[in-house]
Structures are given as structure tokens and as C-alpha cells.
Enzyme design. Sequence first.
Site, mmCIF file in Angstrom:
data_model
loop_
_atom_site.group_PDB
_atom_site.id
_atom_site.type_symbol
_atom_site.label_atom_id
_atom_site.label_comp_id
_atom_site.label_asym_id
_atom_site.label_seq_id
_atom_site.Cartn_x
_atom_site.Cartn_y
_atom_site.Cartn_z
ATOM 1 N N ASN A 90 0.810 -1.211 0.000
ATOM 2 C CA ASN A 90 0.000 0.000 0.000
ATOM 3 C C ASN A 90 0.850 1.271 0.000
ATOM 4 O O ASN A 90 0.414 2.308 -0.500
ATOM 5 C CB ASN A 90 -0.929 -0.006 1.225
ATOM 6 C CG ASN A 90 -1.680 1.302 1.392
ATOM 7 O OD1 ASN A 90 -2.514 1.654 0.574
ATOM 8 N ND2 ASN A 90 -1.368 2.032 2.447
ATOM 9 N N TYR A 158 3.308 9.550 -11.589
ATOM 10 C CA TYR A 158 2.533 8.705 -10.679
ATOM 11 C C TYR A 158 1.669 7.715 -11.455
ATOM 12 O O TYR A 158 1.622 6.526 -11.134
ATOM 13 C CB TYR A 158 1.655 9.589 -9.789
ATOM 14 C CG TYR A 158 0.743 8.827 -8.864
ATOM 15 C CD1 TYR A 158 1.252 8.133 -7.768
ATOM 16 C CD2 TYR A 158 -0.634 8.804 -9.066
ATOM 17 C CE1 TYR A 158 0.413 7.439 -6.910
ATOM 18 C CE2 TYR A 158 -1.477 8.118 -8.222
ATOM 19 C CZ TYR A 158 -0.946 7.434 -7.142
ATOM 20 O OH TYR A 158 -1.784 6.741 -6.300
#
Length: 267
Positions: A90, A158
Site C-alpha cells: 500500500n 505517478y
Amino acid sequence: MDRLKGKVAIVTGSTSGIGVGISRLFASEGAKVVVCGRREAKGQAVVDSIAKEGGEAWYHFMDMTQIESIEALIRDTAEKFGKIDILVNNAANVGLKDGRVDELTLEMWDNIFQSDVRGTFYAIKCVLPYMEKNENGGSIINIGSMASCSGDLGSTAYACAKAGVDKLTQYTALQYGKKNIRCNCVRPGLIVTPENEANVPQALKDIFMSNIMVNRYGCPEDIGHMCVYLASDESAYVTGQIVNVDGGLNSHVSTVAQFKELNSRTW
């Protein structure tokens, strides 16, 4: 409430946000959870909250940009609990607001890729030998992003890094499925957390709400529930999948919101 009973789970980046939601749900389903990140006080607070609710958790420092830190996390978890059944990747660098291709520097590009792809890859590489020892293999869950679904006006690095996570998920699933190690990816939509809610402009919320197919924004528990399923034996026949948990945000053509405003189905 015992869907993960007896399992040992590592949830990276679990000192805040989505990681907290995943960790708390894992613990409520019987898993022993390793909470990890760079902020010890926040991590210990998560551990304490889990213990207060009757679960079992342990904090371990981790910096996804440092390979020694990743190695220590995996090694120490295996030594403490004797095995590792679940890894949730995560942790990611989402603080750096990168832009268009012409605006990006190589340093910005490298910083994002170091944490979001390199760190995820290395955590998987380190955990595989331990999962191979397990009779029932293991479950690896990568947290991706809706940014990798299509092009956008910014966040180029990203989005590209998260697209790499999508592909890494499929390759890991293919190469280790015969060893009973599964790998799936969860791509969250707009998730409003206690940490980010005050910083999400209402205009942005309105844009997303006009495109979300249900009547609310996402919350960390929405991602946590999907991760519980993918971590449990209920999903034993599920691997190599990239699952959007976004309220239907990416399930429709791009003009739906505007036509809804016109109360029309077409031009």
C-alpha cells in the site's frame, strides 16, 4: 469474523489513510497484522487501536525507498511470527504533485518510481521465499490507482508508476501461481480519509461525484473489504486481477456526467 484467522499479514504504509482501514479490518478478521511506515507514533496508535478492539498487531518501521528497510521488515516479521501469509503493498509516494511530461524533471520521475514501483517490486521479491514455504502459499495485494486507467492532465509519473504496478501484478501472478501464491491489484477511486478530507476542495468532490455511479465517495474500509476478500481463502481461484473499487467511476464513457446534467441520453 474469522476469515483471516491464523494468517500473518504485512500492510505497508499503514500508519494513515487506506492502510489503517485495511489493517483494522484484517485484525477484525483474525489476522496478526504488521503495521509499518516511517511514523512510529502514528503506527503505534494504529496498533493500540487494534489491540483495544481485541485484535493483534505489531509496529515495524519501514521506508519503501530503502531496500535494507524492506529486507528488515520481511525478515523480522517471519522471525517473530514464523511465517508470512499476506503482503499488501500500500505504501506509495503520492505527496509529490508531478505534472505534464514537459514539466517533469528526472529527479521527480525517479522519486515516484523508486517508491511506487521499485519498492513494491522489492517487497514482493523479498516475501516470495517465505510464501513458497507455506503449505497454502500466500496472497500478495498491490494497491494501484485509478490514475493508471487512462490519460489525464497531470500526475504523469505517478500514473505511469501505477501502470507498472498493474503489470507487475500480472507477471507475479503468472510466475508464481503454480506455487499457490496469488497476486492481485486493487485500484481505489476517490477515497476520502480523515487525513485528506479537509484538503479535498469541494469543486473536486463535485466533479468526482458527478461521475461516481453510487451516492457517496469512497472510504478506507471500501478498499479494506476488497483486500480482506483477496487475502482470504474465499478468493483462492482469483489471481492476476486488477480490480477497480471506485464506485463505478471508471465503468462508463466519459460523457455520461454531462448528459445527465442535460437530462438526456444522447444529443
